[in-house]
Design a protein around this motif. Structure first.
Motif, PDB file in Angstrom:
ATOM      1  N   ASP A 208       0.849  -1.179   0.000  1.00 40.18           N
ATOM      2  CA  ASP A 208       0.000   0.000   0.000  1.00 40.18           C
ATOM      3  C   ASP A 208       0.892   1.240   0.000  1.00 40.18           C
ATOM      4  O   ASP A 208       1.680   1.457   0.919  1.00 40.18           O
ATOM      5  CB  ASP A 208      -0.884  -0.022   1.259  1.00 40.18           C
ATOM      6  CG  ASP A 208      -1.859   1.140   1.319  1.00 40.18           C
ATOM      7  OD1 ASP A 208      -1.685   2.112   0.564  1.00 40.18           O
ATOM      8  OD2 ASP A 208      -2.789   1.073   2.142  1.00 40.18           O
ATOM      9  N   GLU A 217      -1.163  -4.682   0.444  1.00 36.88           N
ATOM     10  CA  GLU A 217      -2.539  -4.327   0.135  1.00 36.88           C
ATOM     11  C   GLU A 217      -3.473  -5.274   0.881  1.00 36.88           C
ATOM     12  O   GLU A 217      -3.134  -6.424   1.165  1.00 36.88           O
ATOM     13  CB  GLU A 217      -2.796  -4.415  -1.371  1.00 36.88           C
ATOM     14  CG  GLU A 217      -2.204  -3.270  -2.177  1.00 36.88           C
ATOM     15  CD  GLU A 217      -3.046  -2.006  -2.121  1.00 36.88           C
ATOM     16  OE1 GLU A 217      -3.606  -1.693  -1.050  1.00 36.88           O
ATOM     17  OE2 GLU A 217      -3.134  -1.321  -3.158  1.00 36.88           O
ATOM     18  N   THR A 221      -9.111  -4.405  -0.577  1.00 43.76           N
ATOM     19  CA  THR A 221      -8.672  -3.762  -1.818  1.00 43.76           C
ATOM     20  C   THR A 221      -8.773  -4.734  -2.980  1.00 43.76           C
ATOM     21  O   THR A 221      -9.207  -4.370  -4.080  1.00 43.76           O
ATOM     22  CB  THR A 221      -7.230  -3.252  -1.679  1.00 43.76           C
ATOM     23  OG1 THR A 221      -7.176  -2.272  -0.643  1.00 43.76           O
ATOM     24  CG2 THR A 221      -6.737  -2.634  -2.982  1.00 43.76           C
ATOM     25  N   ASN A 271      -5.781  -0.688   7.262  1.00 44.64           N
ATOM     26  CA  ASN A 271      -6.000  -1.922   6.520  1.00 44.64           C
ATOM     27  C   ASN A 271      -6.351  -3.022   7.497  1.00 44.64           C
ATOM     28  O   ASN A 271      -5.828  -3.068   8.630  1.00 44.64           O
ATOM     29  CB  ASN A 271      -4.745  -2.317   5.748  1.00 44.64           C
ATOM     30  CG  ASN A 271      -4.568  -1.520   4.469  1.00 44.64           C
ATOM     31  OD1 ASN A 271      -5.533  -1.265   3.757  1.00 44.64           O
ATOM     32  ND2 ASN A 271      -3.336  -1.132   4.169  1.00 44.64           N
TER      33      ASN A 271
END
Length: 330
Positions: A208, A217, A221, A271
């Motif tokens: 990310d 990520e 996502t 995240n």
């Protein structure tokens, strides 16, 4: 997991990744020749019917069986590669994303059939490729036309008759894994492209770009970008989808704050890797073909121009063709 700065969270590109403009081909101006005789008028031919491929591209609706092919890029020039452990981590993220999409489709009474790399030896849905074009990455990610053209060619090579025969479907999308930091994006086919740019693919970065440290990520996502392949738009501020305006964005923020096409981060701006705590809302369900209608169609007149699974650069006025600003979904 690192929190994002509040100022960064306000940036549209940070929220979810994006779907950038396709490369628009421009024809050169024709030379002018003086004193040519007037041409003899010809009868107007009947227009050829528009093929479904020209409308949808290689991925259509979520209620149809679809194959997702994973392609891991290795960049020998910079030494950025996918190790076996990194590939397995990404594969697990894909599995979590697909499981979540399947469960959300089930809430709408649809059994989604998504085939993806299961980690088996010699899987036909997992490939590695030594990329020739230089990777840009960063935030926001602006990969070159050379890279995008190369990925178009790679996808065309991998989409074989054997692959179709094995899974019983012509619907094929590609997950392109880049071994660098960046903002993931999807290259979807637009009806305006006609027969061009048929193959649709999501570019998923290893890390990310907005994380304070090297942070992968998230599975949310991955799910967000996969849904773009099927026609899901972005709802966040400054979305390039012609029908997403400030009013629609505010509506989604107030009524569907957990909508995955609005943001992939948690409410704290982080995240999450253990689950996907998001929803696939009614408008997204309509856009990807899980339902024939949704409440938003009555609330926002511009949604009359939306055709499930089909992206357009712009549309014409009227109940079927509402005018946008000519921009593309991001």
């Amino acid at each position: 997991m690192k929190k994002r700065l509040a100022a960064l969270l306000a940036a549209a590109v940070l929220l979810c990744g994006c779907m950038p403009h396709r490369r628009i081909q421009t024809l050169p101006a024709m030379p002018y020749v003086e004193e040519q005789p007037d041409p003899t008028p010809l009868p107007t031919p009947e227009p050829d019917p528009v093929s479904e491929d020209a409308l949808y591209g290689s991925v259509r609706l979520l209620n149809e069986p679809t194959v997702l092919v994973s392609v891991y890029l290795n960049d020998a020039a910079t030494g950025s590669i996918w190790t076996a452990d990194a590939r397995e981590e990404a594969r697990q993220q894909v599995a979590m994303a697909v499981d979540w999409i399947t469960a959300e489709a089930g809430r709408y009474g649809v059994t989604a059939e998504l085939y993806y790399d299961d980690g088996g030896t010699d899987s036909p849905l997992c490939h590695t490729y030594s990329v020739r074009s230089r990777l840009q990455g960063g935030a926001p990610s602006m990969e070159s036309d050379d890279f995008l053209n190369e990925m178009d060619a790679v996808c065309a090579t991998l989409d074989t008759d054997d692959l179709r025969a094995r899974y019983g479907t012509d619907r094929v999308g590609f997950l392109i894994f880049l071994p660098v930091s960046g903002t993931s994006f999807t290259m979807a086919h637009y009806a305006d492209d006609g027969e061009d740019f048929f193959y649709e693919y999501s570019c998923l970065y290893r890390f990310d770009a907005y994380a304070d440290t090297a942070e992968p990520e998230s599975p949310a996502t991955y799910a967000h970008e996969i849904l773009h392949l099927f026609g899901a738009p972005d709802y966040y501020a400054e979305s390039g989808d012609f029908f997403v305006d400030e009013e629609l964005t505010a509506y989604m923020e107030n009524n569907h704050p957990d909508e995955i096409m609005l943001s992939t981060y948690t409410a704290e701006g982080e995240n999450l890797y253990t689950a996907i705590e998001k929803e696939l809302g009614t408008l997204t369900a309509y856009c990807v073909g899980l339902t024939d209608t949704c409440p938003e169609l009555q609330l926002f007149p511009q949604l009359a121009a939306v055709e499930p699974g089909i992206f357009r650069y712009e549309a014409a006025p009227g109940p079927q063709d509402w005018i946008g600003d000519g921009s593309v979904a991001v």
